[in-house]
Design a protein around this motif. Structure first.
Motif, PDB file in Angstrom:
ATOM      1  N   LEU A 196       0.826  -1.206   0.000  1.00  8.68           N
ATOM      2  CA  LEU A 196       0.000   0.000   0.000  1.00  8.68           C
ATOM      3  C   LEU A 196       0.868   1.267   0.000  1.00  8.68           C
ATOM      4  O   LEU A 196       0.504   2.270  -0.625  1.00  8.68           O
ATOM      5  CB  LEU A 196      -0.933   0.004   1.207  1.00  8.68           C
ATOM      6  N   SER A 197       1.997   1.227   0.684  1.00  8.00           N
ATOM      7  CA  SER A 197       2.919   2.368   0.663  1.00  8.00           C
ATOM      8  C   SER A 197       3.440   2.598  -0.747  1.00  8.00           C
ATOM      9  O   SER A 197       3.540   3.743  -1.213  1.00  8.00           O
ATOM     10  CB  SER A 197       4.097   2.121   1.614  1.00  8.00           C
ATOM     11  N   THR A 198       3.759   1.504  -1.429  1.00 11.54           N
ATOM     12  CA  THR A 198       4.215   1.614  -2.815  1.00 11.54           C
ATOM     13  C   THR A 198       3.132   2.220  -3.694  1.00 11.54           C
ATOM     14  O   THR A 198       3.399   3.098  -4.539  1.00 11.54           O
ATOM     15  CB  THR A 198       4.603   0.222  -3.352  1.00 11.54           C
ATOM     16  N   LEU A 199       1.891   1.766  -3.513  1.00  7.91           N
ATOM     17  CA  LEU A 199       0.768   2.320  -4.271  1.00  7.91           C
ATOM     18  C   LEU A 199       0.626   3.813  -4.014  1.00  7.91           C
ATOM     19  O   LEU A 199       0.459   4.608  -4.952  1.00  7.91           O
ATOM     20  CB  LEU A 199      -0.518   1.590  -3.890  1.00  7.91           C
ATOM     21  N   MET A 200       0.675   4.221  -2.754  1.00 10.67           N
ATOM     22  CA  MET A 200       0.543   5.631  -2.396  1.00 10.67           C
ATOM     23  C   MET A 200       1.638   6.478  -3.032  1.00 10.67           C
ATOM     24  O   MET A 200       1.371   7.545  -3.616  1.00 10.67           O
ATOM     25  CB  MET A 200       0.577   5.786  -0.875  1.00 10.67           C
ATOM     26  N   VAL A 201       2.876   6.027  -2.966  1.00  7.50           N
ATOM     27  CA  VAL A 201       4.008   6.800  -3.488  1.00  7.50           C
ATOM     28  C   VAL A 201       3.954   6.880  -5.006  1.00  7.50           C
ATOM     29  O   VAL A 201       4.075   7.965  -5.593  1.00  7.50           O
ATOM     30  CB  VAL A 201       5.336   6.178  -3.019  1.00  7.50           C
ATOM     31  N   VAL A 202       3.772   5.732  -5.649  1.00  2.89           N
ATOM     32  CA  VAL A 202       3.779   5.708  -7.118  1.00  2.89           C
ATOM     33  C   VAL A 202       2.625   6.530  -7.684  1.00  2.89           C
ATOM     34  O   VAL A 202       2.805   7.340  -8.606  1.00  2.89           O
ATOM     35  CB  VAL A 202       3.706   4.250  -7.630  1.00  2.89           C
ATOM     36  N   TYR A 203       1.423   6.358  -7.153  1.00  5.33           N
ATOM     37  CA  TYR A 203       0.251   7.087  -7.641  1.00  5.33           C
ATOM     38  C   TYR A 203       0.431   8.591  -7.414  1.00  5.33           C
ATOM     39  O   TYR A 203       0.151   9.412  -8.301  1.00  5.33           O
ATOM     40  CB  TYR A 203      -0.993   6.590  -6.908  1.00  5.33           C
ATOM     41  N   SER A 204       0.914   8.970  -6.245  1.00  7.98           N
ATOM     42  CA  SER A 204       1.096  10.397  -5.937  1.00  7.98           C
ATOM     43  C   SER A 204       2.130  11.030  -6.853  1.00  7.98           C
ATOM     44  O   SER A 204       1.910  12.125  -7.406  1.00  7.98           O
ATOM     45  CB  SER A 204       1.519  10.576  -4.473  1.00  7.98           C
TER      46      SER A 204
END
Length: 525
Positions: free
Chosen positions: A470-478
């Motif tokens: 989920l951290s990866t999703l948050m960083v990449v999407y942002s």
């Protein structure tokens, strides 16, 4: 359980005391009408010692007395990692999280998500928390406490559940957080003293009457396998507490989510007189946390050493009350259990009402609602939430063996997502609202997928893995939105380092707590 007249008098007197004090502290000065700040944040008047006492009284519920004692019987001292790691987490929350919350002047955690992201995140998390408090937290406290209550009075579990709900409703709905917090000060005294009585008697029984110190020594001799803080892979309960994960993995996710971003906990801190009061309060709570394993885990280990005749682990603590606590002290020991139950029930009801009233009713249903209407809605929601919990508690939890582990696993499905939303929202200015929404939506599916793909992986490790995904999703999407769409967060939290400055009392006591926790793990590694 054979209750004497004195036992009944102590227990009934305790219930009466809580109701009377709750109603008395809820009084308002002549001419003053209770407003939302009075009802939901205790008029922002709580001193440090009341905050610390209320935090522990609200946290230590039947799931600890009965559920954690059951896990102590099954697993041993290792289950106390939840308590020791919580003490450390409280220090982090006091220093880095609460200064920001208080600076922003929020009532609820979903309200913070609205300030940082947008209303979509606020509403979705508000609905989630309301469901969690009703169908997981309220139900488990009611059911576990009712197990003991039914043994004492020889009544059905359902009637015991109803009785608990009636007592909790009688003082908490009218007074709001003020009634909850000030009665918690009384309840934490009963909770610890009554709990220590049971621990003393259990250890004395282990030693054959030679005293609790000798009893503790004999526990080490008779059940050395129950004193491993870090379980090895060949331990049958390794899946519940997977080795070093308790120090460096998923347990941090569970603790940070609970102590840092949980309305049920944070609401007391938001009701403080000042930031200094709240930080001292959390240090006080951390010290009390270090005592809790002595009250709730050691009795479970003692029951194991005494070869308790039980059919399920969660019967360990009721067995001790029934077989070891003598006439005349049963009332005090049982009052401690009820103190834990009532404080948690009243706190959860109030937090459910706060979130619904502020984040659903006022935000969407009736923005023009008056202060009086907000208080009325808060009281109504408190009542409805406990009624629902009464109806579903026994059907939902009647077949569980270790209810404490049940709670940890299923709240663990959402804890990683909550931690990602708040940590990135607090400390990473590039996090966007759309990335946060995607993370919130993905939290439960990611947890289910990880559980399906790695069914033998301990759930704490699963939480750690989901947190990384989920951290990866948050960083990449942002970052993608920042770069390709030119979307830059306009609601990033603004603060400077001076906000996190703490006084010498806080710093020295925090170091003492860290030293004690480190020593425990070194000794019982």
């Amino acid at each position: 359980m054979n209750f004497s007249t004195l036992d009944f008098a102590i227990f009934i007197g305790y219930c009466a005391l809580i109701i009377v004090v709750g109603i008395w502290v809820s009084r308002e000065k002549k001419g003053h009408v209770k407003n939302s700040t009075d009802y939901f944040l205790a008029s922002k008047s709580l001193p440090w010692w009341a905050i610390g006492a209320s935090l522990i009284a609200s946290n230590i519920s039947a799931e600890q007395f009965i559920g954690m004692s059951g896990s102590g019987f099954a697993i041993g001292l290792g289950i106390a990692s939840y308590e020791f790691m919580a003490a450390v987490t409280l220090l982090l929350v006091a220093k880095f999280f609460l200064p920001i919350y208080i600076k922003e002047g929020i009532f609820t955690m979903p309200q913070f998500l609205k300030l940082r992201y947008d209303d979509r995140i606020r509403t979705s998390l508000a609905v989630f928390w309301i469901m969690l408090y009703i169908f997981v937290n309220l139900t488990t406290v009611l059911y576990l406490s009712a197990l003991a209550l039914s043994v004492v009075f020889g009544i059905s579990t359902m009637w015991a559940i109803v009785g608990l709900a009636v007592v909790a409703v009688s003082y908490s709905i009218y007074g709001g957080l003020k009634a909850v917090a000030w009665t918690d000060v009384i309840q934490v005294v009963f909770l610890i003293l009554g709990g220590l009585v049971t621990t003393y008697l259990a250890l004395d029984a282990v030693s054959g009457g030679a005293g609790p110190v000798r009893g503790m020594a004999m526990l080490f001799e008779q059940a050395p396998q129950k004193f491993d803080m870090i379980l090895s892979e060949d331990n049958p309960f390794y899946k519940d507490l997977p080795g070093l994960t308790v120090l460096f993995g998923g347990m941090w996710i569970a603790n940070v989510s609970y102590w840092g971003f949980n309305q049920y906990i944070i609401q007391r801190a938001l009701a403080a007189k000042s930031i200094k009061e709240v930080q001292w309060g959390l240090v006080f709570a951390a010290f009390l946390k270090l005592l809790i394993p002595l009250v709730v885990v050691i009795p479970g280990i003692a029951a194991f050493a005494l070869n308790a005749d039980i059919s399920r682990y969660d019967e360990a603590y009721p067995w001790l009350l029934n077989n070891l606590v003598p006439t005349g002290l049963k009332g005090l020991a049982f009052a401690a259990l009820m103190a834990a139950a009532l404080s948690s029930l009243s706190s959860m009801m109030n937090s459910t009402a706060t979130i619904f009233t502020i984040d659903i009713y006022k935000a969407h249903l009736r923005p023009e609602a008056s202060e009086k209407q907000l208080v009325v809605i808060g009281r109504l929601v408190s009542l409805v939430s406990i009624v629902i919990a009464v109806l579903v508690a026994e059907p939902l939890l009647g077949g569980e063996e270790q209810i404490f582990q049940f709670i940890q696993k299923y709240t663990g499905y959402v804890s990683p997502g909550i931690v990602v939303l708040f940590v990135f929202g607090l400390f990473w200015k590039r996090a966007t609202s759309n990335a946060a929404l995607a993370t919130a939506i993905a939290s439960v599916p990611f947890s289910i997928i990880v559980d399906m793909v790695f069914p033998t992986m301990p759930f704490l490790d699963q939480m750690g893995l989901v947190f990384l995904l989920l951290s990866t999703l948050m960083v990449v999407y942002s970052l993608w939105e920042n770069k390709s769409k030119g979307v830059y967060p306009e609601r990033a939290i603004q603060y400077d380092r001076a906000l996190f400055k703490t006084d010498n009392i806080f710093n020295l006591t925090s170091l003492a707590i860290l030293f004690i926790v480190a020593a425990i793990y070194i000794i019982y590694w």
